[in-house]
Design an enzyme around this catalytic site. Sequence first.
Site, short mmCIF file in Angstrom:
data_model
loop_
_atom_site.label_atom_id
_atom_site.label_comp_id
_atom_site.label_asym_id
_atom_site.label_seq_id
_atom_site.Cartn_x
_atom_site.Cartn_y
_atom_site.Cartn_z
N GLY C 109 65.41 39.36 41.72
CA GLY C 109 65.70 38.78 43.03
C GLY C 109 65.83 39.85 44.08
CB CYS C 110 66.38 43.37 43.88
SG CYS C 110 67.05 44.61 44.95
#
Lengths: 98, 121, 111
Positions: C109-110
């Site tokens: 999710g980064c």
Amino acid sequence: MLHIVNKSPFERNSLDTLLDTSPGGAILLIEDGVYAATKGNAFEPKLKAAMDKFKVYALQGDLEARGIADRVTDGVAMVDYGGFVDLVANNKTNQSWL
Amino acid sequence: MSTIKKFMFVNRKAPYGTIYALESLEVVLIAAAFDQDCSMAFLDDGVYQLKKGHQTKGIEVKGFEKTFGALEDYDVEKLYVDQESLAARGLTAEDLCVPVEVMSRAELGKLMDEQDVVLSF
Amino acid sequence: MASIEVNGKSYEIDEEGYLVNLGEWNEEIGAYLAQTENVTMTEQHWEVVNFLRDYYNEFQIAPAVRVLTKAIGKKLGADKGNSQYLYELFPYGPAKQACKIAGLPKPTGCV
């Protein structure tokens, strides 16, 4: 002949067609194919009925990866990678059903 | 703040045989990290993803059963499983690694209809 | 592939400086990676790094920053489970920097 099946019987009809066409021999279930060899699944009766014509094997690592090694259909033999090689070596021909 | 959409991830593939299951889980986590309202549906061979007891050492693949346990931290708590798919595979909710809501195919279909975005894996 | 040398041993890193084989990690490597990030490690830093390693062992992922903040708050108390505290320790992003130091992959999710 050794038949190798790597697809789930619920997703592809490879195993179904193999059982309908082949006169007999050995079947090795690998990858998602191992789901055919679990107790209580809807395909189990057909696989069991075929066991008088076929010796059925399933690859241990694939059963373990999917958390189903403890519910393998009676009569199905678990093999490791060494057993896989033996099966290929001991059968005159083999067919990988895709 | 951008608007929050209702995302549903529909999972119909067994784990490990293909990359779909892992990809789906990663996309769910990404969408959830961006504060979207995420749910996951499991039907057909997708229910196998949740079967507990994965031991992937033998096939030298990273197992992801444990990652389903992190969904709660990401506020992904709506996990829907098709009853018919479980039954056809000799499974019950007790065989699964996380708490889920088991329902009929028709109920699942209705939930799909209510989404803003449906992603199929 | 690039590599780093710590105590005479060489370890592979990816193009962004993350350790490739997380099983190789030890505290010396953590300290070395911290240096490359210009982070001076204190007890508080190690607490977060060790928390991340435990989280990874339990769930097989490096958590996104919002999740990390919440989970740390639950385990180590609200005074540590807030982004101000974590950004003071890791100014360029707690998830990103602390994960690198912990030898974990970039958080899911980064981007």
